[in-house]
Design a protein around this motif. Sequence first.
Motif, PDB file in Angstrom:
ATOM      1  N   ALA A  37     -10.827 -13.846 -22.088  1.00  0.00           N
ATOM      2  CA  ALA A  37     -10.366 -12.755 -22.941  1.00  0.00           C
ATOM      3  C   ALA A  37      -8.859 -12.793 -23.112  1.00  0.00           C
ATOM      4  CB  ALA A  37     -10.786 -11.409 -22.350  1.00  0.00           C
ATOM      5  N   TYR A  38      -8.410 -12.284 -24.213  1.00  0.00           N
ATOM      6  CA  TYR A  38      -6.994 -12.111 -24.494  1.00  0.00           C
ATOM      7  C   TYR A  38      -6.676 -10.635 -24.292  1.00  0.00           C
ATOM      8  CZ  TYR A  38      -2.690 -11.763 -27.216  1.00  0.00           C
ATOM      9  OH  TYR A  38      -1.402 -11.522 -27.610  1.00  0.00           O
ATOM     10  N   GLY A  39      -5.708 -10.327 -23.451  1.00  0.00           N
ATOM     11  CA  GLY A  39      -5.327  -8.939 -23.211  1.00  0.00           C
ATOM     12  C   GLY A  39      -6.130  -8.263 -22.115  1.00  0.00           C
ATOM     13  N   LEU A  40      -6.999  -9.004 -21.448  1.00  0.00           N
ATOM     14  CA  LEU A  40      -7.799  -8.471 -20.338  1.00  0.00           C
ATOM     15  C   LEU A  40      -7.756  -9.451 -19.172  1.00  0.00           C
ATOM     16  CD1 LEU A  40     -11.108  -7.370 -22.110  1.00  0.00           C
ATOM     17  CD2 LEU A  40      -9.310  -5.871 -21.259  1.00  0.00           C
ATOM     18  N   ARG A  41      -7.848  -8.905 -17.969  1.00  0.00           N
ATOM     19  CA  ARG A  41      -8.012  -9.740 -16.778  1.00  0.00           C
ATOM     20  C   ARG A  41      -8.846  -8.970 -15.767  1.00  0.00           C
ATOM     21  NH1 ARG A  41      -1.948  -9.782 -14.060  1.00  0.00           N
ATOM     22  NH2 ARG A  41      -2.019  -7.637 -13.292  1.00  0.00           N
ATOM     23  N   TRP A  42      -9.441  -9.697 -14.807  1.00  0.00           N
ATOM     24  CA  TRP A  42     -10.376  -9.087 -13.874  1.00  0.00           C
ATOM     25  C   TRP A  42     -10.557  -9.952 -12.647  1.00  0.00           C
ATOM     26  CZ3 TRP A  42     -11.912 -10.636 -18.855  1.00  0.00           C
ATOM     27  CH2 TRP A  42     -12.560 -11.872 -18.917  1.00  0.00           C
ATOM     28  N   HIS A  43     -11.280  -9.387 -11.683  1.00  0.00           N
ATOM     29  CA  HIS A  43     -11.789 -10.123 -10.524  1.00  0.00           C
ATOM     30  C   HIS A  43     -13.301 -10.208 -10.701  1.00  0.00           C
ATOM     31  CE1 HIS A  43      -8.239  -8.578  -7.859  1.00  0.00           C
ATOM     32  NE2 HIS A  43      -7.829  -9.333  -8.859  1.00  0.00           N
ATOM     33  N   VAL A  44     -13.881 -11.330 -10.279  1.00  0.00           N
ATOM     34  CA  VAL A  44     -15.333 -11.480 -10.377  1.00  0.00           C
ATOM     35  C   VAL A  44     -15.862 -11.964  -9.035  1.00  0.00           C
ATOM     36  CG1 VAL A  44     -15.204 -13.820 -11.333  1.00  0.00           C
ATOM     37  CG2 VAL A  44     -17.255 -12.457 -11.697  1.00  0.00           C
ATOM     38  N   ASP A  45     -16.988 -11.391  -8.632  1.00  0.00           N
ATOM     39  CA  ASP A  45     -17.613 -11.713  -7.343  1.00  0.00           C
ATOM     40  C   ASP A  45     -19.064 -12.127  -7.595  1.00  0.00           C
ATOM     41  OD1 ASP A  45     -18.728 -11.784  -4.805  1.00  0.00           O
ATOM     42  OD2 ASP A  45     -17.818  -9.898  -4.158  1.00  0.00           O
ATOM     43  N   TYR A  46     -19.328 -13.442  -7.486  1.00  0.00           N
ATOM     44  CA  TYR A  46     -20.669 -13.970  -7.732  1.00  0.00           C
ATOM     45  C   TYR A  46     -21.671 -13.544  -6.667  1.00  0.00           C
ATOM     46  CZ  TYR A  46     -18.697 -17.355 -11.128  1.00  0.00           C
ATOM     47  OH  TYR A  46     -18.089 -17.970 -12.192  1.00  0.00           O
ATOM     48  N   THR A  47     -21.216 -13.021  -5.522  1.00  0.00           N
ATOM     49  CA  THR A  47     -22.148 -12.588  -4.484  1.00  0.00           C
ATOM     50  C   THR A  47     -22.767 -11.232  -4.811  1.00  0.00           C
ATOM     51  OG1 THR A  47     -20.502 -11.449  -3.107  1.00  0.00           O
ATOM     52  CG2 THR A  47     -20.812 -13.825  -2.720  1.00  0.00           C
ATOM     53  N   LYS A  48     -22.200 -10.517  -5.766  1.00  0.00           N
ATOM     54  CA  LYS A  48     -22.695  -9.188  -6.133  1.00  0.00           C
ATOM     55  C   LYS A  48     -23.804  -9.297  -7.184  1.00  0.00           C
ATOM     56  CE  LYS A  48     -19.156  -6.750  -4.264  1.00  0.00           C
ATOM     57  NZ  LYS A  48     -19.164  -5.687  -3.368  1.00  0.00           N
ATOM     58  N   ALA A  49     -24.548  -8.217  -7.312  1.00  0.00           N
ATOM     59  CA  ALA A  49     -25.636  -8.149  -8.297  1.00  0.00           C
ATOM     60  C   ALA A  49     -25.073  -7.955  -9.704  1.00  0.00           C
ATOM     61  CB  ALA A  49     -26.569  -6.985  -7.953  1.00  0.00           C
ATOM     62  N   PHE A  50     -25.876  -8.330 -10.691  1.00  0.00           N
ATOM     63  CA  PHE A  50     -25.520  -8.106 -12.088  1.00  0.00           C
ATOM     64  C   PHE A  50     -25.152  -6.633 -12.282  1.00  0.00           C
ATOM     65  CE2 PHE A  50     -27.230  -6.980 -16.420  1.00  0.00           C
ATOM     66  CZ  PHE A  50     -26.160  -7.504 -17.130  1.00  0.00           C
ATOM     67  N   GLY A  51     -24.051  -6.382 -12.956  1.00  0.00           N
ATOM     68  CA  GLY A  51     -23.565  -5.018 -13.177  1.00  0.00           C
ATOM     69  C   GLY A  51     -22.522  -4.587 -12.170  1.00  0.00           C
ATOM     70  N   GLU A  52     -22.380  -5.355 -11.082  1.00  0.00           N
ATOM     71  CA  GLU A  52     -21.424  -5.015 -10.024  1.00  0.00           C
ATOM     72  C   GLU A  52     -20.421  -6.140  -9.762  1.00  0.00           C
ATOM     73  OE1 GLU A  52     -23.772  -4.122  -6.591  1.00  0.00           O
ATOM     74  OE2 GLU A  52     -24.841  -2.494  -7.590  1.00  0.00           O
ATOM     75  N   ARG A  53     -20.450  -7.184 -10.569  1.00  0.00           N
ATOM     76  CA  ARG A  53     -19.620  -8.368 -10.299  1.00  0.00           C
ATOM     77  C   ARG A  53     -18.156  -8.194 -10.687  1.00  0.00           C
ATOM     78  NH1 ARG A  53     -24.377 -11.721 -12.589  1.00  0.00           N
ATOM     79  NH2 ARG A  53     -25.464 -12.259 -10.657  1.00  0.00           N
ATOM     80  N   ILE A  54     -17.868  -7.386 -11.687  1.00  0.00           N
ATOM     81  CA  ILE A  54     -16.513  -7.259 -12.211  1.00  0.00           C
ATOM     82  C   ILE A  54     -15.797  -6.089 -11.544  1.00  0.00           C
ATOM     83  CG2 ILE A  54     -15.120  -6.873 -14.299  1.00  0.00           C
ATOM     84  CD1 ILE A  54     -16.729  -9.535 -14.173  1.00  0.00           C
ATOM     85  N   SER A  55     -14.576  -6.354 -11.099  1.00  0.00           N
ATOM     86  CA  SER A  55     -13.729  -5.294 -10.554  1.00  0.00           C
ATOM     87  C   SER A  55     -12.297  -5.527 -11.020  1.00  0.00           C
ATOM     88  CB  SER A  55     -13.803  -5.279  -9.021  1.00  0.00           C
ATOM     89  OG  SER A  55     -13.282  -6.487  -8.494  1.00  0.00           O
ATOM     90  N   ASN A  56     -11.458  -4.548 -10.781  1.00  0.00           N
ATOM     91  CA  ASN A  56     -10.034  -4.628 -11.133  1.00  0.00           C
ATOM     92  C   ASN A  56      -9.845  -5.071 -12.591  1.00  0.00           C
ATOM     93  OD1 ASN A  56      -7.372  -4.174 -10.349  1.00  0.00           O
ATOM     94  ND2 ASN A  56      -7.020  -6.338  -9.994  1.00  0.00           N
ATOM     95  N   LEU A  57     -10.613  -4.487 -13.481  1.00  0.00           N
ATOM     96  CA  LEU A  57     -10.533  -4.804 -14.910  1.00  0.00           C
ATOM     97  C   LEU A  57      -9.289  -4.133 -15.486  1.00  0.00           C
ATOM     98  CD1 LEU A  57     -11.708  -6.044 -17.475  1.00  0.00           C
ATOM     99  CD2 LEU A  57     -13.253  -4.081 -17.629  1.00  0.00           C
ATOM    100  N   GLU A  58      -8.364  -4.956 -15.964  1.00  0.00           N
ATOM    101  CA  GLU A  58      -7.090  -4.454 -16.473  1.00  0.00           C
ATOM    102  C   GLU A  58      -6.834  -4.940 -17.885  1.00  0.00           C
ATOM    103  OE1 GLU A  58      -4.187  -4.080 -12.671  1.00  0.00           O
ATOM    104  OE2 GLU A  58      -4.576  -6.140 -13.354  1.00  0.00           O
TER     105      GLU A  58
END
Length: 191
Positions: A37-58
């Motif tokens: 993405a342009y203008g977005l960044r995040w953390h992703v955790d493949y150990t989490k379930a679908f719907g819970e993988r993305i955090s720190n979405l800025e």
Amino acid sequence: LIELKMSGDQIRRLIEDGFNFFLDPEIGGGSGSFPIAYGLRWHVDYTKAFGERISNLEMNPTHEAGEWSPLDMDEEYIVVTNSFIAAGQDGYYTFNEVPKDDPEYFLDTFVEYGQSLVDYAASRGTVEELPLEFISNQKLIFADGEEVGIVSESDESNTTDPEDNGSSSAISILSLWNLFVTGSMLAVAFV
């Protein structure tokens, strides 16, 4: 290119969609869905379930170094992508929630994205490396728990010079290139 009006929560779910399709060979497993993405960044955790993988979405509405803030889940934004992805392909199913018959929410710009890349590059002349803070996937935890961080807050060598006027050009050209090559880029306009 297609413009779609979407909520911050829908954007978060789009990113989840892309990773889910990328990770699950039963429904996809192709690299074309890997979110950029342009203008977005995040953390992703493949150990989490679908719907819970993305955090720190800025988001970075100014596209300037150091101007990051949390994406407001209730706010509406304009998302730009190609027509293939906007149609919910490569697992980006949340795009199907946008009413395609309402020009306030769905607008075909009739701009061919490959040509827009060529035109943008020609207008800039010089393409520079993308500053690390603008890479979408800032932190990745693999399925085995191994963690990789793109930018460390304590790593002074990864900071971006705020006087670097070429950074927004670099971001745009590399994001457009990713759109051209992979077809899964999301650009968010902050209006």
